[in-house]
Design a protein around this motif. Structure first.
Motif, short mmCIF file in Angstrom:
data_model
loop_
_atom_site.label_atom_id
_atom_site.label_comp_id
_atom_site.label_asym_id
_atom_site.label_seq_id
_atom_site.Cartn_x
_atom_site.Cartn_y
_atom_site.Cartn_z
N LEU A 11 -5.25 61.18 -24.78
CA LEU A 11 -5.53 61.04 -26.21
C LEU A 11 -4.90 59.76 -26.74
O LEU A 11 -3.68 59.60 -26.65
N ARG A 12 -5.73 58.88 -27.28
CA ARG A 12 -5.22 57.61 -27.80
C ARG A 12 -5.66 57.42 -29.25
O ARG A 12 -6.72 56.89 -29.51
N PRO A 13 -4.83 57.84 -30.19
CA PRO A 13 -5.20 57.69 -31.60
C PRO A 13 -5.00 56.25 -32.07
O PRO A 13 -4.12 55.55 -31.58
N GLY B 2 -12.81 53.97 -21.19
CA GLY B 2 -11.73 54.35 -22.10
C GLY B 2 -10.56 53.38 -22.03
O GLY B 2 -9.90 53.11 -23.03
N ASP B 3 -10.29 52.86 -20.84
CA ASP B 3 -9.23 51.87 -20.69
C ASP B 3 -9.55 50.65 -21.54
O ASP B 3 -8.71 50.16 -22.30
N ILE B 4 -10.77 50.18 -21.43
CA ILE B 4 -11.17 48.95 -22.13
C ILE B 4 -11.25 49.19 -23.64
O ILE B 4 -10.68 48.45 -24.44
N SER C 79 -9.85 51.40 -25.43
CA SER C 79 -8.60 51.75 -26.12
C SER C 79 -7.74 50.52 -26.37
O SER C 79 -7.02 50.47 -27.37
N ASP C 80 -7.80 49.50 -25.53
CA ASP C 80 -7.11 48.25 -25.87
C ASP C 80 -7.76 47.62 -27.09
O ASP C 80 -7.09 47.10 -27.98
N GLU C 81 -9.08 47.66 -27.12
CA GLU C 81 -9.79 47.07 -28.26
C GLU C 81 -9.42 47.81 -29.55
O GLU C 81 -9.08 47.18 -30.56
MG MG Z 1 -5.24 49.89 -20.32
#
Ligand code: MG
Ligand code: IPM
Length: 365
Positions: free
Chosen positions: A103-105, A242-244, A246-248
Motif C-alpha cells: 500500500l503506497r498512499p 506499481g513500482d514505476i 508509485s515513484d511518479e
Molecule cells: Mg521503486
C-alpha cells in the motif's frame, strides 16, 4: 509487539533511527509495548556476511510482528549481477514475509502544495492509494536469466488467478474505506497476464458492488497522474507497473522522501519508505525522514491496529510542515527553515506525544 528494524544502506540508518524514536515515544504514550531489534540487510549485510539477506536476519524477521526497513542499495555493488545485489536482499525479505499487497498512499499535503512539480490547481485535492502486487510478475517469474553466450536475457511475467484475486480483494476493501473508486491498471491490449488480471479484477469487483471499478492502460495512467491526479482514489496494479507509477505518484507530493508504504497480507507485515538509499546524501543528516516516520505510523495503524496512535504521528508530520520546517529536499526557495534529519524527527516525536496526551486526556473524561 516485536519489531525487527532493518536500517540497510545509504540514508536508511538515519531515517530509520528517527522513525524508531518516533514509534517508541508514541507507542509508550499509548501504552503499546514495543520490543525492537536491529538486523542487517542489503549492502551492509553483504559487507559483513557475504549475503544481502543473511539467515539470522530472516529468522529475526519471521519471529516478529512487523519489520521496519530503511533502504537498500549502494553503488559499491553496482557491478554485481541482479541476483547478488543488495536489492536482492529486499526481494528475498518480501518473499519470506509473504506480504503480497503493498500500500503506497500519496496525497497533497496543503503545506507543501507549492513544492509539487504540478501546478497548484492540478495537484490540489489529490489523495490516492496505490495497491501494488508485490510478489509476482517480472520480479519473481521464472525462467529468468541469460543465454549461455550472454547475447540474450529473459524474464518471465507470470500471474495466477489466485495471486490477482487476493490483492484485488485488499484493494477493493481499501476503496470501501475511502471514496469507493478503484482504477485497475494493466496493459490488456498487449499482455496475456493483463487480460487475466482484468478478467479477475472484474469478477472480484462483483463482490464489492459499492465500489466503482474502471480499467486503465498503464501508459494512460502514467499520463493521467500528471495531468489529472485527482481522478484517482485507489489504483490497483501489478508489481512492475506499481513500482514505476508509485515513484511518479510520490514525487508529485514534492519529494520522494515523503512517502510511506505498508506491505500486508503475509505472515509478517513490512513497512518501508518508498524512497531509495540516496547514497549521495547518506551520513549528512540531511535526508528527509518523513517517509520512514509515516511508515511507522502505518505500522501502528495496520499491525498494532491503533488508529489513534497512527493519527498522532500523521498529525504531527502535518503540524511540523505547517510550521514551515523542511528538510533540504522540500525546502524550495529561500525563506524556509532547513532542518536536519534528526531535528525533523525530534520535532515530530515531541508533537506526536503531545497529540497522544491530548487524545488520552479526552478519552479519560
Ligand atoms: Mg521503486
Ligand atoms: C521499491 C524499490 C524496489 C522495487 C527495489 C529497491 C528492489 O524500487 O520498493 O519501489 O523495485 O520494488
Amino acid at each position: 509487539m516485536k519489531i525487527t528494524i532493518l536500517p540497510g544502506d545509504g540514508i536508511g540508518p538515519e531515517v530509520c533511527a528517527q522513525a524508531v524514536a518516533v514509534l517508541e515515544h508514541v507507542a509508550s504514550a499509548f501504552g503499546i509495548d514495543i520490543e525492537s531489534e536491529e538486523h542487517l540487510i542489503g549492502g551492509a549485510a553483504i559487507s559483513k556476511t557475504g549475503s544481502p539477506f543473511p539467515p539470522e536476519t530472516e529468522a529475526a524477521c519471521r519471529g516478529s510482528d512487523a519489520v521496519l526497513l530503511g533502504a537498500v542499495g549502494t553503488p559499491e555493488f553496482d557491478h554485481f549481477l541482479p541476483e547478488d545485489r543488495p536489492e536482492m536482499g529486499l526481494l528475498k525479505l518480501r518473499k519470506a514475509l509473504g506480504g503480497f499487497a503493498n500500500l503506497r498512499p500519496s496525497a497533497a499535503v496543503p503545506a507543501l502544495i507549492d513544492s509539487s512539480p504540478l501546478r497548484r490547481e492540478v495537484f490540489e485535492g489529490t489523495d490516492l492509494l496505490i495497491v501494488r502486487e508485490l510478489l509476482g510478475g517480472l520480479y519473481f517469474g521464472g525462467p529468468r536469466g541469460f543465454s549461455d553466450d550472454k547475447t540474450e536475457a529473459f524474464n518471465t511475467m507470470r500471474y495466477s488467478v489466485a495471486e490477482v484475486e487476493r490483492v484485488a480483494r485488499v484493494a477493493f476493501t481499501a476503496a470501501q474505506g475511502r471514496r469507493k473508486k478503484l482504477t485497475s491498471v494493466d496493459k490488456a491490449n498487449v499482455l496475456e497476464t493483463s487480460r487475466l488480471w482484468r478478467e479477475t479484477v472484474t469478477r472480484v469487483g462483483k463482490d464489492f458492488p459499492d465500489v466503482t471499478l474502471d480499467h486503465e492502460f498503464v501508459d494512460a495512467c502514467a499520463m493521467h497522474l500528471v495531468t489529472n491526479p485527482t481522478r484517482f482514489d485507489v489504483i490497483l496494479t501489478e508489481n512492475l507497473f506499481g513500482d514505476i507509477l508509485s515513484d511518479e505518484a510520490a514525487v508529485l507530493t514534492g519529494s520522494l522522501g515523503m512517502l510511506a508504504s505498508a506491505t500486508i497480507g503475509g505472515d509478517v507485515d513490512l513497512y518501508e519508505p518508498v524512497h531509495g538509499s540516496a547514497p549521495d546524501i547518506a551520513g549528512k543528516n540531511m535526508a528527509n525522514p518523513l517517509g520512514a516516520i509515516a511508515s511507522a505510523a502505518m505500522l501502528l495503524r495496520y499491525t498494532a491496529k491503533n488508529d489513534a496512535a497512527a493519527d498522532a504521528i500523521e498529525k504531527a508530520i502535518n503540524w511540523v510542515l505547517q510550521k514551515g520546517h523542511r528538510t533540504a529536499d522540500i525546502a524550495g526557495g529561500s525563506g524556509t527553515m532547513v532542518n536536519t534529519t534528526s531535528e525533523m524527527g525530534a520535532m515530530i516525536a515531541n508533537r506526536a506525544v503531545e497529540f497522544a496526551n491530548v487524545n488520552n486526556a479526552f478519552h479519560a473524561v
